[in-house]
Design a protein around this motif. Sequence first.
Motif, PDB file in Angstrom:
ATOM      1  N   PHE A  32     -42.608  -8.721 -28.573  1.00 33.33           N
ATOM      2  CA  PHE A  32     -41.760  -7.723 -29.232  1.00 33.33           C
ATOM      3  C   PHE A  32     -41.487  -8.026 -30.692  1.00 33.33           C
ATOM      4  CE2 PHE A  32     -38.521 -10.715 -28.290  1.00 33.33           C
ATOM      5  CZ  PHE A  32     -38.755 -11.105 -26.984  1.00 33.33           C
ATOM      6  N   LEU A 152     -34.558 -12.038 -19.590  1.00 31.16           N
ATOM      7  CA  LEU A 152     -34.091 -10.672 -19.876  1.00 31.16           C
ATOM      8  C   LEU A 152     -35.043  -9.955 -20.824  1.00 31.16           C
ATOM      9  CD1 LEU A 152     -30.236 -11.044 -20.288  1.00 31.16           C
ATOM     10  CD2 LEU A 152     -31.547 -10.247 -18.312  1.00 31.16           C
ATOM     11  N   THR A 153     -35.565 -10.694 -21.778  1.00 29.48           N
ATOM     12  CA  THR A 153     -36.497 -10.051 -22.718  1.00 29.48           C
ATOM     13  C   THR A 153     -37.814  -9.730 -22.012  1.00 29.48           C
ATOM     14  OG1 THR A 153     -37.474 -12.105 -23.587  1.00 29.48           O
ATOM     15  CG2 THR A 153     -35.466 -11.337 -24.637  1.00 29.48           C
ATOM     16  N   ARG A 155     -37.996  -8.889 -18.923  1.00 26.79           N
ATOM     17  CA  ARG A 155     -37.681  -7.662 -18.174  1.00 26.79           C
ATOM     18  C   ARG A 155     -37.803  -6.444 -19.068  1.00 26.79           C
ATOM     19  NH1 ARG A 155     -38.265  -6.592 -13.410  1.00 26.79           N
ATOM     20  NH2 ARG A 155     -36.580  -5.073 -13.457  1.00 26.79           N
ATOM     21  N   ARG A 156     -37.345  -6.587 -20.280  1.00 23.89           N
ATOM     22  CA  ARG A 156     -37.469  -5.477 -21.226  1.00 23.89           C
ATOM     23  C   ARG A 156     -38.934  -5.074 -21.381  1.00 23.89           C
ATOM     24  NH1 ARG A 156     -37.545  -1.123 -22.649  1.00 23.89           N
ATOM     25  NH2 ARG A 156     -38.065  -0.538 -24.777  1.00 23.89           N
ATOM     26  N   LEU A 159     -40.086  -3.325 -18.005  1.00 26.41           N
ATOM     27  CA  LEU A 159     -39.576  -1.954 -17.865  1.00 26.41           C
ATOM     28  C   LEU A 159     -40.203  -1.050 -18.922  1.00 26.41           C
ATOM     29  CD1 LEU A 159     -35.781  -2.613 -17.112  1.00 26.41           C
ATOM     30  CD2 LEU A 159     -37.593  -2.057 -15.495  1.00 26.41           C
ATOM     31  N   GLY A 160     -40.361  -1.578 -20.127  1.00 26.94           N
ATOM     32  CA  GLY A 160     -40.945  -0.798 -21.212  1.00 26.94           C
ATOM     33  C   GLY A 160     -42.393  -0.403 -20.929  1.00 26.94           C
TER      34      GLY A 160
END
Lengths: 178, 178
Positions: A32, A152-153, A155-156, A159-160
Amino acid sequence: MSLKHAILVLLETEPGSGYDLLKHFNNSLGYFWNAKHQQIYLQLKKLRDEGLITCDLEKQKGKPDKKIYSITREGEKELAEWLRTPVAPNSVNDALLVKIYGGRMCSPEELIEELDRHAAIHQKTLDKLTAIEQSYLSLKPESREKYRLPYLTLRRGILGENAWLEWAKEARREITKS
Amino acid sequence: MSLKHAILVLLETEPGSGYDLLKHFNNSLGYFWNAKHQQIYLQLKKLRDEGLITCDLEKQKGKPDKKIYSITREGEKELAEWLRTPVAPNSVNDALLVKIYGGRMCSPEELIEELDRHAAIHQKTLDKLTAIEQSYLSLKPESREKYRLPYLTLRRGILGENAWLEWAKEARREITKS
DNA sequence: CTACTATATGCAACTTTTTGCATATATAAT
DNA sequence: ATTATATATGCAAAAAGTTGCATATAGTAG
């Protein structure tokens, strides 16, 4: 902007050479935050000039010397301060969408081809992320603790990418109709 | 890169001044292609120098003259050619995720605050996109035809923002636990 | 034996983007 | 009256990012 801080984040976890960092980066923040290796090497130089990181040489036989970078007190201070400062929302540059937006001027087949090409790339990314997730989930709960926030990142990312692929299906159906 | 092509896409739809373009841009391509007004004005200048667009002056009373730009044959050719060329996948720069990744060094409260701030922004974007979608869906089916492809990019925005907000809920729960 | 990939850096030139300033008028709100 | 917002552009400097090249070794695959 915050490639600088991305590097500090990684070096705060563990010291390493530019190359180590690069590899680490490509498996974590790289998902990201865009950066080429030249940019990373350049930033390392700048960070050293600013005194936010230090550099020790590690001799190696055969290969060129490794420059092992570590974060300094200054660097930690800078990082902590940055963490307390609001940052701008994510910025996206998505040429594919520009293309689709203006896609009237080209054939549906060409659009579909490009869409599929991108879908394959996103699927590949999703596979990688899912693999990383699996290895995280197979850790003992105690070991997971350390990676809670990076997870958590991850997961982002998952999901993204899922949302991207869902959209691609929808778009494909719509374009095919014409 | 393709801000150039984004501008050509918009001018291909209809001619207009830099300012017109800017507003149009902010309600369409701007959702997935970042650009400040200076960049747009600069690109317009460059595009004109390259002969891909032309510029006619429109006199106005009171206000400064408007420069009305239109795409040229050359520009259309360039655009068509670009549409046939594969483009790189979307590039993301998300400082919030860098922050969360390295968030060990700051308090959960601070992380949550920042997360919520971003969530509010994303919610606002989603609201705008949903409103645009509503006005699209209320068009007569014949009128929709024209916007079919732009609508797909709108859908990308909506699915993307929804996924973002879903993730934020998940992340919030996780961070709050600690 | 040769080609490719990985390791390990980095410069130089160029393009792109951002930041900060600057100007000028009209209109709507307070 | 005054302030803020929208209209309408743009320059100049700095920062950030990309592209292309360059070097050198070691191991592995064909």
